[in-house]
Design a protein around this motif. Sequence first.
Motif, PDB file in Angstrom:
ATOM      1  N   VAL A  15       0.847  -1.215   0.000  1.00 15.43           N
ATOM      2  CA  VAL A  15       0.000   0.000   0.000  1.00 15.43           C
ATOM      3  C   VAL A  15       0.873   1.252   0.000  1.00 15.43           C
ATOM      4  O   VAL A  15       0.614   2.208  -0.744  1.00 15.43           O
ATOM      5  CB  VAL A  15      -0.948  -0.013   1.211  1.00 15.43           C
ATOM      6  N   ILE A  16       1.908   1.259   0.817  1.00 18.62           N
ATOM      7  CA  ILE A  16       2.799   2.433   0.875  1.00 18.62           C
ATOM      8  C   ILE A  16       3.441   2.676  -0.489  1.00 18.62           C
ATOM      9  O   ILE A  16       3.472   3.804  -0.993  1.00 18.62           O
ATOM     10  CB  ILE A  16       3.877   2.231   1.958  1.00 18.62           C
ATOM     11  N   ALA A  17       3.948   1.591  -1.095  1.00 16.11           N
ATOM     12  CA  ALA A  17       4.627   1.735  -2.388  1.00 16.11           C
ATOM     13  C   ALA A  17       3.668   2.252  -3.461  1.00 16.11           C
ATOM     14  O   ALA A  17       4.000   3.176  -4.234  1.00 16.11           O
ATOM     15  CB  ALA A  17       5.225   0.393  -2.812  1.00 16.11           C
ATOM     16  N   ILE A  18       2.475   1.675  -3.536  1.00 17.92           N
ATOM     17  CA  ILE A  18       1.506   2.091  -4.555  1.00 17.92           C
ATOM     18  C   ILE A  18       1.124   3.553  -4.377  1.00 17.92           C
ATOM     19  O   ILE A  18       1.109   4.333  -5.334  1.00 17.92           O
ATOM     20  CB  ILE A  18       0.258   1.183  -4.495  1.00 17.92           C
ATOM     21  N   LYS A  19       0.827   3.923  -3.148  1.00 16.51           N
ATOM     22  CA  LYS A  19       0.355   5.291  -2.906  1.00 16.51           C
ATOM     23  C   LYS A  19       1.459   6.323  -3.133  1.00 16.51           C
ATOM     24  O   LYS A  19       1.200   7.413  -3.666  1.00 16.51           O
ATOM     25  CB  LYS A  19      -0.210   5.406  -1.490  1.00 16.51           C
ATOM     26  N   LEU A  20       2.689   6.010  -2.758  1.00 20.54           N
ATOM     27  CA  LEU A  20       3.779   6.960  -3.003  1.00 20.54           C
ATOM     28  C   LEU A  20       4.017   7.155  -4.499  1.00 20.54           C
ATOM     29  O   LEU A  20       4.290   8.269  -4.958  1.00 20.54           O
ATOM     30  CB  LEU A  20       5.068   6.479  -2.316  1.00 20.54           C
ATOM     31  N   VAL A  21       3.925   6.060  -5.254  1.00 20.47           N
ATOM     32  CA  VAL A  21       4.087   6.178  -6.713  1.00 20.47           C
ATOM     33  C   VAL A  21       3.011   7.073  -7.296  1.00 20.47           C
ATOM     34  O   VAL A  21       3.278   7.963  -8.129  1.00 20.47           O
ATOM     35  CB  VAL A  21       4.061   4.778  -7.375  1.00 20.47           C
ATOM     36  N   VAL A  22       1.757   6.862  -6.865  1.00 18.52           N
ATOM     37  CA  VAL A  22       0.664   7.706  -7.350  1.00 18.52           C
ATOM     38  C   VAL A  22       0.879   9.149  -6.927  1.00 18.52           C
ATOM     39  O   VAL A  22       0.663  10.083  -7.718  1.00 18.52           O
ATOM     40  CB  VAL A  22      -0.690   7.187  -6.834  1.00 18.52           C
ATOM     41  N   PHE A  23       1.312   9.364  -5.687  1.00 17.55           N
ATOM     42  CA  PHE A  23       1.570  10.728  -5.198  1.00 17.55           C
ATOM     43  C   PHE A  23       2.622  11.433  -6.051  1.00 17.55           C
ATOM     44  O   PHE A  23       2.498  12.613  -6.369  1.00 17.55           O
ATOM     45  CB  PHE A  23       2.035  10.689  -3.741  1.00 17.55           C
ATOM     46  N   VAL A  24       3.684  10.683  -6.407  1.00 11.17           N
ATOM     47  CA  VAL A  24       4.751  11.284  -7.221  1.00 11.17           C
ATOM     48  C   VAL A  24       4.217  11.704  -8.580  1.00 11.17           C
ATOM     49  O   VAL A  24       4.457  12.819  -9.056  1.00 11.17           O
ATOM     50  CB  VAL A  24       5.927  10.301  -7.373  1.00 11.17           C
ATOM     51  N   PHE A  25       3.460  10.787  -9.231  1.00 15.19           N
ATOM     52  CA  PHE A  25       2.936  11.103 -10.555  1.00 15.19           C
ATOM     53  C   PHE A  25       1.843  12.172 -10.498  1.00 15.19           C
ATOM     54  O   PHE A  25       1.592  12.868 -11.487  1.00 15.19           O
ATOM     55  CB  PHE A  25       2.402   9.839 -11.232  1.00 15.19           C
ATOM     56  N   ALA A  26       1.216  12.307  -9.344  1.00 17.63           N
ATOM     57  CA  ALA A  26       0.193  13.347  -9.180  1.00 17.63           C
ATOM     58  C   ALA A  26       0.811  14.712  -8.898  1.00 17.63           C
ATOM     59  O   ALA A  26       0.090  15.706  -8.772  1.00 17.63           O
ATOM     60  CB  ALA A  26      -0.763  12.976  -8.044  1.00 17.63           C
ATOM     61  N   GLY A  27       2.126  14.761  -8.777  1.00 18.19           N
ATOM     62  CA  GLY A  27       2.807  16.046  -8.589  1.00 18.19           C
ATOM     63  C   GLY A  27       2.825  16.545  -7.163  1.00 18.19           C
ATOM     64  O   GLY A  27       3.005  17.744  -6.929  1.00 18.19           O
ATOM     65  N   PHE A  28       2.647  15.621  -6.185  1.00 19.35           N
ATOM     66  CA  PHE A  28       2.624  16.050  -4.784  1.00 19.35           C
ATOM     67  C   PHE A  28       3.921  16.727  -4.367  1.00 19.35           C
ATOM     68  O   PHE A  28       3.920  17.588  -3.491  1.00 19.35           O
ATOM     69  CB  PHE A  28       2.385  14.836  -3.875  1.00 19.35           C
ATOM     70  N   TYR A  29       5.039  16.375  -4.987  1.00 22.50           N
ATOM     71  CA  TYR A  29       6.335  16.855  -4.510  1.00 22.50           C
ATOM     72  C   TYR A  29       6.967  17.873  -5.464  1.00 22.50           C
ATOM     73  O   TYR A  29       8.172  18.114  -5.422  1.00 22.50           O
ATOM     74  CB  TYR A  29       7.259  15.655  -4.278  1.00 22.50           C
ATOM     75  N   ASN A  30       6.119  18.445  -6.323  1.00 18.45           N
ATOM     76  CA  ASN A  30       6.594  19.530  -7.188  1.00 18.45           C
ATOM     77  C   ASN A  30       6.623  20.862  -6.468  1.00 18.45           C
ATOM     78  O   ASN A  30       7.131  21.839  -6.990  1.00 18.45           O
ATOM     79  CB  ASN A  30       5.702  19.671  -8.422  1.00 18.45           C
ATOM     80  N   ARG A  31       6.041  20.960  -5.290  1.00 18.30           N
ATOM     81  CA  ARG A  31       6.028  22.209  -4.527  1.00 18.30           C
ATOM     82  C   ARG A  31       6.132  21.878  -3.041  1.00 18.30           C
ATOM     83  O   ARG A  31       5.817  20.776  -2.607  1.00 18.30           O
ATOM     84  CB  ARG A  31       4.779  23.032  -4.785  1.00 18.30           C
ATOM     85  N   TRP A  32       6.567  22.853  -2.310  1.00 15.65           N
ATOM     86  CA  TRP A  32       6.707  22.685  -0.870  1.00 15.65           C
ATOM     87  C   TRP A  32       5.348  22.873  -0.206  1.00 15.65           C
ATOM     88  O   TRP A  32       4.495  23.608  -0.681  1.00 15.65           O
ATOM     89  CB  TRP A  32       7.690  23.708  -0.299  1.00 15.65           C
ATOM     90  N   TRP A  33       5.196  22.229   0.938  1.00 22.59           N
ATOM     91  CA  TRP A  33       3.934  22.357   1.660  1.00 22.59           C
ATOM     92  C   TRP A  33       3.650  23.797   2.065  1.00 22.59           C
ATOM     93  O   TRP A  33       2.507  24.221   2.137  1.00 22.59           O
ATOM     94  CB  TRP A  33       3.981  21.481   2.921  1.00 22.59           C
TER      95      TRP A  33
END
Length: 627
Positions: free
Chosen positions: A50-68
């Motif tokens: 679950v962690i691996a799948i969700k992190l991959v989706v988060f990366v492709f969704a652009g979660f880490y293109n900007r700072w919180w």
Amino acid sequence: MIPVNRHRIWQLGADTFLIALAWFLAFQLRFDHGVPVYYDTLFRRTILIVIAIKLVVFVFAGFYNRWWRYVSTRDMWSAARGVTIASLVASLTVYFASPVDQVRLPRSVAVLDWLILLAFVAGTRLLARTLIERPAGGVVARGKEVLVVGAGDAGQLIVKEMQRGRLGYTPVGFVDDDPRKRNDRIQGVRVLGTTDELPRILRDNRPDELLIAMPSASGEVRQKIVNVTRQEGIPVKTLPGLYELISGDLNLAGQIRPVQVEDVLGREPVEVDLANVAQYLADETVLVTGAGGSIGSELCRQIARLRPQRLVLVDQGETALFEIERELVDERGFAPSVPVLADGGNRAKMRRVFERYKPGVVFHAAAYKHVPLMEANPLESVRNNTLATKIVAEAAVEFGAKRFVLVSTDKAVNPKTVMGQSKALCEWIVEAFGARDDVATRFVAVRFGNVLGSSGSVITIFRRQIAKGGPVTVTHPEMTRFFMTIPEASSLVIQAGAIGGRGQVFVLDMGEPVEIVELARQMIRLSGKEPEVEIPIEFVGSRPGEKLHEDLWGEGESVEQTAHPKILRVSGPVIDTLWLDEELGGLEQLVDADETLEVVSRLSAMIRAPRHSAVTEKDTVPEHRAS
């Protein structure tokens, strides 16, 4: 690829913990009396998947293109979509893969995991921004939504200020003509398209305001943007042009202002060789006459940036002198500013000033410039323009100044008015001193046209008339003038001082002349009104001696290029220094005797008389005349 840095690693680590915690809590909340053994096994065998799948989706969704810390409302909706997709993919994978025989993932666990993770992701990001970027009041202020045109350095800096809650704005998108930036997120803000797509972007996003954050943009580009926003009924503001930013402080946030006519006149930014300029001003005492005036004060600002040893400010206006001295010392941190309240036409006073400070470089910007006023006061025009120039030039020579730079005007070309004639004689004085073998001081005159926004300029007059509801008065429907911004003109004056000497006269490339009536129409439109409909334009006729079209060089002068593409050298008949000295002496006696008619007559006769000892102009005059 997403660049790896400590901020993104920290965010990935935090999200990894939140995903694991949400998955754990979903199982715990589903079962009231403890998790059954077979479901506990399912939890332990699937948590890493679950962690691996969700992190991959988060990366492709652009979660880490900007700072919180830069999260916005639109980013929250994007996060919600990302969490939903990640939870759905992970839950379906666990459900159909069934790592534990005969045990399926309960649908209620999948729903609880989605809700808990959504709360965690949104909550942590909002909490981070609240703690890091909260304003003094402790509440994150949304403010007006603004679309930023220009995703370069200036645009990114201004968006950072907005995200810190200091401006009362929330950026909703960038517009940038670089195709490589399309759909990118910069500082968490998406690039929505190019300026050609601006009408569609404004309709789809409808911001409260639009901000032009392109200091080096041409007037044509700014005008195009203003036209679109006006059609859509959206207010537009701008960061100042490149020269305003250079001459002002570096606080971009404090320089957002409404678009002005100076921004849309179509002039391209002019580059100045600051290294060369700084070299001839370094470790020098610099004296500026007329230091409180429009050009003089801007000269002082730009000279102060180059850090000379000392800057002597000479002006006969108490208030103007006080204001520029306080600005240099308090706002710009240039302590070696020496204010001297003095009239440049007072020979004894100027000799004492030069004797005390011994300036190495002199910029003579003091002059009376308003044509109708000088027509009514010809004695003062000659006294303050012509004779004062001679006095300051003599002091510069006597006390060993290295350079003397005269600020001249296009009205000195083929002059028809007292003001123009008095300034023409100023140029002759510079040429005469430059031609003398016994003078070591390098003399330079710099000639240019109207300066936008200077005191008493047509821009200032039109602004007052528009504020009153009109009418806007134009002298003639065909009248044109050359225009240049104050910072641009001042920087080129300083540059000309670096490249010239020996009595040379330089002309600044003013671009294309501007129709005054079109200038009036642009200013009316920028005020939000319609010319001829809401604000009338009246033609009042030309004033005595006023030209329809100004020239930058005369019929007997030729022009050649210099090392700087925007500075031209004017060559003409060489001044007979003995003749000029005798004529100026007679003119001074008439001024002292208050002989107004005789002064006007002699001034006109000097302009018409042969003034040269040898002809140095070229055989032909260039075809590209300024008019």
